[in-house]
Design an enzyme around this catalytic site. Sequence first.
Site, PDB file in Angstrom:
ATOM      1  N   ASP A  19       0.837  -1.246   0.023  1.00 36.64           N
ATOM      2  CA  ASP A  19       0.116  -0.118  -0.180  1.00 36.64           C
ATOM      3  C   ASP A  19       0.859   1.253   0.127  1.00 36.64           C
ATOM      4  O   ASP A  19       0.675   2.104  -0.688  1.00 36.64           O
ATOM      5  CB  ASP A  19      -1.000   0.216   1.152  1.00 36.64           C
ATOM      6  CG  ASP A  19      -0.322  -0.131   2.494  1.00 36.64           C
ATOM      7  OD1 ASP A  19       0.903  -0.708   2.540  1.00 36.64           O
ATOM      8  OD2 ASP A  19      -1.047  -0.104   3.621  1.00 36.64           O
ATOM      9  N   ASP A  57       7.410   4.028   3.062  1.00 34.01           N
ATOM     10  CA  ASP A  57       7.596   5.118   3.826  1.00 34.01           C
ATOM     11  C   ASP A  57       9.126   5.189   4.116  1.00 34.01           C
ATOM     12  O   ASP A  57       9.868   5.352   3.233  1.00 34.01           O
ATOM     13  CB  ASP A  57       6.739   5.043   4.964  1.00 34.01           C
ATOM     14  CG  ASP A  57       6.845   6.175   5.985  1.00 34.01           C
ATOM     15  OD1 ASP A  57       7.521   7.454   5.360  1.00 34.01           O
ATOM     16  OD2 ASP A  57       6.440   6.308   6.919  1.00 34.01           O
TER      17      ASP A  57
HETATM   18  P1  5GP Z   1       8.014   1.803   6.227  1.00 35.92           P
HETATM   19  O1  5GP Z   1       8.142   0.602   6.855  1.00 35.92           O
HETATM   20  O2  5GP Z   1       8.270   1.759   4.946  1.00 35.92           O
HETATM   21  O3  5GP Z   1       8.260   3.011   7.075  1.00 35.92           O
HETATM   22  O4  5GP Z   1       6.228   1.921   6.556  1.00 35.92           O
HETATM   23  C1  5GP Z   1       5.442   1.180   5.907  1.00 35.92           C
HETATM   24  C2  5GP Z   1       4.257   1.065   6.761  1.00 35.92           C
HETATM   25  O5  5GP Z   1       4.033   2.208   7.763  1.00 35.92           O
HETATM   26  C3  5GP Z   1       3.067   1.062   5.737  1.00 35.92           C
HETATM   27  O6  5GP Z   1       2.700  -0.182   5.235  1.00 35.92           O
HETATM   28  C4  5GP Z   1       1.747   1.462   6.582  1.00 35.92           C
HETATM   29  O7  5GP Z   1       1.261   0.486   7.298  1.00 35.92           O
HETATM   30  C5  5GP Z   1       2.622   2.484   7.498  1.00 35.92           C
HETATM   31  N1  5GP Z   1       2.332   3.747   6.826  1.00 35.92           N
HETATM   32  C6  5GP Z   1       3.185   4.675   6.524  1.00 35.92           C
HETATM   33  N2  5GP Z   1       2.875   6.015   6.064  1.00 35.92           N
HETATM   34  C7  5GP Z   1       1.553   5.889   6.025  1.00 35.92           C
HETATM   35  C8  5GP Z   1       0.415   6.731   6.197  1.00 35.92           C
HETATM   36  O8  5GP Z   1       0.886   7.866   5.590  1.00 35.92           O
HETATM   37  N3  5GP Z   1      -0.625   6.208   6.157  1.00 35.92           N
HETATM   38  C9  5GP Z   1      -0.840   5.030   6.628  1.00 35.92           C
HETATM   39  N4  5GP Z   1      -2.237   4.820   6.725  1.00 35.92           N
HETATM   40  N5  5GP Z   1      -0.171   4.055   6.960  1.00 35.92           N
HETATM   41  C10 5GP Z   1       1.142   4.421   6.643  1.00 35.92           C
HETATM   42 MG    MG Z   2       1.715  -1.946   4.486  1.00 32.48          MG
END
Ligand code: 5GP
Ligand code: MG
Length: 181
Positions: free
Chosen positions: A105, A108
């Site tokens: 989805d 980040d």
């Molecule tokens: P990462 O491991 O890349 O830092 O973060 C990924 C996860 O953080 C995503 O799969 C999601 O669950 C959550 N996440 C990061 N940014 C957002 C956002 O803007 N909205 C939502 N709903 N979830 C986010």
């Molecule tokens: Mg996710």
Amino acid sequence: MEKTVKLHDKTFRVMIPASEIDAAVKAVADRINADYAGLETPLFVGVLNGSFMFLSDLIKKIEFNSELSFVKLASYEGTESTGKVHSLIGLNKSIEGRHIIIVEDIVDTGASIEHMIEDLRRGNPADIEVCTLFFKPASYSRNYPIKYSALEIGNEFIVGYGLDYDQLGRNLKDIYVVTNE
Ligand code: 5GP
Ligand code: MG
């Protein structure tokens, strides 16, 4: 008046309408269709829960024979290690020699996708690419290239189209951003 929704303690307003999401999904599907044409049955691996809506729309626009599986990244405290252990649940078939497209989805910082890739690599697939609905390039801090991203955004927090705020908002067909109210 602008349409807003209230989820728990926060108010959100529409940032990207469903029509724009659909166009972006179509554009990324076109690229995948061009790149994977003629390859032996690629496997889409959707990461639950957030990717369910994106993957269901994406797969309808895919024109080659493919397989689909959903996985979940479970994290728990290891028995001996100090850090968290991550394991992938849901893949019960060998992925050796397969062309894998991970469907997320949102990417980040890249921490979750890095764990996914490390785990999948142990199964010796032919190759692994990432297809994400949203990419936050300013906060991405890993080296693995994110080949397919449908939409790039800044560091704002968004919900809708599968993405949640503390489990709420996944049903919304547009993408919403938190307001400062
Ligand atoms: P990462 O491991 O890349 O830092 O973060 C990924 C996860 O953080 C995503 O799969 C999601 O669950 C959550 N996440 C990061 N940014 C957002 C956002 O803007 N909205 C939502 N709903 N979830 C986010
Ligand atoms: Mg996710």
